[in-house]
Design a protein around this motif. Structure first.
Motif, PDB file in Angstrom:
ATOM      1  N   GLN A  63      -8.202  -4.159  -3.791  1.00  0.00           N
ATOM      2  CA  GLN A  63      -6.431  -4.606  -3.269  1.00  0.00           C
ATOM      3  C   GLN A  63      -6.398  -4.965  -4.945  1.00  0.00           C
ATOM      4  OE1 GLN A  63      -6.019  -7.638  -0.503  1.00  0.00           O
ATOM      5  NE2 GLN A  63      -7.586  -6.399   0.703  1.00  0.00           N
ATOM      6  N   TYR A  67       3.020  -1.483   4.083  1.00  0.00           N
ATOM      7  CA  TYR A  67       2.921  -3.096   4.176  1.00  0.00           C
ATOM      8  C   TYR A  67       2.680  -3.181   5.659  1.00  0.00           C
ATOM      9  CZ  TYR A  67       7.930  -1.283   5.101  1.00  0.00           C
ATOM     10  OH  TYR A  67       8.449  -0.664   5.928  1.00  0.00           O
ATOM     11  N   HIS A  68       3.151  -4.323   5.797  1.00  0.00           N
ATOM     12  CA  HIS A  68       3.776  -5.355   7.572  1.00  0.00           C
ATOM     13  C   HIS A  68       4.574  -6.280   6.985  1.00  0.00           C
ATOM     14  CE1 HIS A  68       0.234  -7.626   7.771  1.00  0.00           C
ATOM     15  NE2 HIS A  68       0.161  -6.690   7.334  1.00  0.00           N
ATOM     16  N   LEU A  69       5.212  -5.712   8.696  1.00  0.00           N
ATOM     17  CA  LEU A  69       5.815  -7.645   9.262  1.00  0.00           C
ATOM     18  C   LEU A  69       5.687  -8.048  10.140  1.00  0.00           C
ATOM     19  CD1 LEU A  69       9.573  -5.435   7.469  1.00  0.00           C
ATOM     20  CD2 LEU A  69       8.326  -7.779   6.437  1.00  0.00           C
ATOM     21  N   ASP A  91       4.344 -11.902  -0.830  1.00  0.00           N
ATOM     22  CA  ASP A  91       3.195 -11.588  -1.087  1.00  0.00           C
ATOM     23  C   ASP A  91       2.375 -11.402  -2.415  1.00  0.00           C
ATOM     24  OD1 ASP A  91       0.574 -11.475   0.318  1.00  0.00           O
ATOM     25  OD2 ASP A  91       1.471  -8.951   0.547  1.00  0.00           O
ATOM     26  N   PRO A  93      -1.756  -0.354  -3.080  1.00  0.00           N
ATOM     27  CA  PRO A  93      -1.256  -0.570  -1.318  1.00  0.00           C
ATOM     28  C   PRO A  93      -0.959   0.398  -1.133  1.00  0.00           C
ATOM     29  CG  PRO A  93       0.877  -2.347  -2.236  1.00  0.00           C
ATOM     30  CD  PRO A  93      -0.426  -1.371  -3.497  1.00  0.00           C
ATOM     31  N   VAL A 123       5.049  -2.979  -6.227  1.00  0.00           N
ATOM     32  CA  VAL A 123       3.746  -2.653  -5.928  1.00  0.00           C
ATOM     33  C   VAL A 123       2.779  -3.715  -6.832  1.00  0.00           C
ATOM     34  CG1 VAL A 123       2.899  -1.014  -5.239  1.00  0.00           C
ATOM     35  CG2 VAL A 123       5.525  -0.935  -4.818  1.00  0.00           C
ATOM     36  N   PHE A 179       5.524 -10.331   5.658  1.00  0.00           N
ATOM     37  CA  PHE A 179       5.489  -9.210   4.842  1.00  0.00           C
ATOM     38  C   PHE A 179       4.388  -9.890   3.429  1.00  0.00           C
ATOM     39  CE2 PHE A 179       5.420  -6.781   1.256  1.00  0.00           C
ATOM     40  CZ  PHE A 179       6.593  -5.402   1.084  1.00  0.00           C
ATOM     41  N   ARG A 180       3.536  -8.013   4.248  1.00  0.00           N
ATOM     42  CA  ARG A 180       1.901  -8.171   3.449  1.00  0.00           C
ATOM     43  C   ARG A 180       1.741  -6.487   3.794  1.00  0.00           C
ATOM     44  NH1 ARG A 180       3.296 -12.653   3.697  1.00  0.00           N
ATOM     45  NH2 ARG A 180       1.976 -14.619   4.906  1.00  0.00           N
ATOM     46  N   TRP A 181       1.674  -6.920   2.136  1.00  0.00           N
ATOM     47  CA  TRP A 181       0.855  -5.063   1.208  1.00  0.00           C
ATOM     48  C   TRP A 181      -0.125  -5.365   2.413  1.00  0.00           C
ATOM     49  CZ3 TRP A 181       4.166  -3.256  -1.349  1.00  0.00           C
ATOM     50  CH2 TRP A 181       5.093  -3.717  -2.330  1.00  0.00           C
ATOM     51  N   SER A 182      -0.318  -3.823   1.931  1.00  0.00           N
ATOM     52  CA  SER A 182      -1.871  -3.260   3.643  1.00  0.00           C
ATOM     53  C   SER A 182      -2.728  -2.426   2.597  1.00  0.00           C
ATOM     54  CB  SER A 182      -0.633  -2.936   4.978  1.00  0.00           C
ATOM     55  OG  SER A 182      -0.595  -1.731   4.497  1.00  0.00           O
ATOM     56  N   TRP A 183      -4.226  -2.231   2.987  1.00  0.00           N
ATOM     57  CA  TRP A 183      -4.968  -0.983   2.672  1.00  0.00           C
ATOM     58  C   TRP A 183      -5.673  -0.559   3.298  1.00  0.00           C
ATOM     59  CZ3 TRP A 183      -3.020  -5.242  -0.561  1.00  0.00           C
ATOM     60  CH2 TRP A 183      -2.701  -5.399  -2.125  1.00  0.00           C
TER      61      TRP A 183
END
Length: 225
Positions: free
Chosen positions: A7, A15-17, A149, A12, A181, A220-224
């Protein structure tokens, strides 16, 4: 489980919400948005009582599909990645709101030799965005900076007037989050929200919807992956 070091060293992958159940996401760059729209419409009307006459439902279904497809076309023209819409049937409250997520271009910095280069420091970009908007925007534009985030972000809020010549009959209230980003100085993400309120972008409903979007952005969160 994602390795924490990944991370911090790689961008990333998404993302997700925490999206409310009455809102839907329509992907614009991948997959078939038109198929997604028709699936949304079918699902919405599947919940209608079976005793409702079909001749009354068909015009409503066609109108909902037409509006969603028009919104998809407009978001694609703006090169958005995804579009989010509230799905309501006739007779229920129409929120008159939507938002899109897209990529942003970095500002260009002019050097002493007349050349140009991309700015790579997110904090410096945020300062330039704030300074540039403050110098050119009307006094009603609200600008602020912070984090989303853990990433540098700039928030911009303003009212866009109606433009009947372009088919825009009502003014709208816009809120944009420009988010850097992580681990990729060449990329920013833009979450752009729009609402007409109850017909006036400065009314109580518009204000409540802006507060809702601000609250949504805290999820809001980044995702890997």
């Amino acid at each position: 489980m994602v390795d924490p070091t990944t991370q911090s060293t790689s961008p990333p992958t998404g993302y997700h919400l925490l999206l409310p159940e009455d809102w839907v996401q329509i992907p614009l760059q991948q997959g078939d948005a038109e198929v997604a729209v028709r699936s949304i419409v079918t699902s919405a009307f599947a919940r209608v009582a079976t005793d409702v006459p079909r001749d009354k439902l068909t015009p409503l279904r066609l109108e909902l599909e037409r509006r969603l497809l028009a919104a998809v076309a407009e978001a694609r023209r703006a090169e958005a990645l995804e579009m989010y819409l509230p799905v309501k049937l006739a007779g229920e409250a129409n929120l008159g709101a939507s938002f899109t997520v897209s990529h942003a271009r970095l500002p260009v910095r002019s050097g002493p030799d007349g050349g140009s280069s991309r700015v790579s420091d997110p904090a410096e970009i945020a300062v330039q965005l704030l300074a540039g908007e403050s110098a050119t925007s009307a006094s009603e534009t609200d600008l602020s900076s912070g984090e989303v985030d853990g990433a540098v972000a700039v928030r911009r809020e303003h009212v866009v007037p109606a433009d009947p010549e372009r088919g825009v009959e009502l003014a709208s209230r816009r809120v944009e989050y420009l988010v850097a980003v992580p681990a990729d100085p060449s990329q920013w993400l833009v979450a752009a929200f729009s609402t007409i309120g109850a017909g006036n972008p400065r009314d109580d409903l518009a204000h409540a919807m802006v507060e809702w979007f601000d609250a949504l952005m805290t999820t809001f969160r980044w995702s890997w992956t």
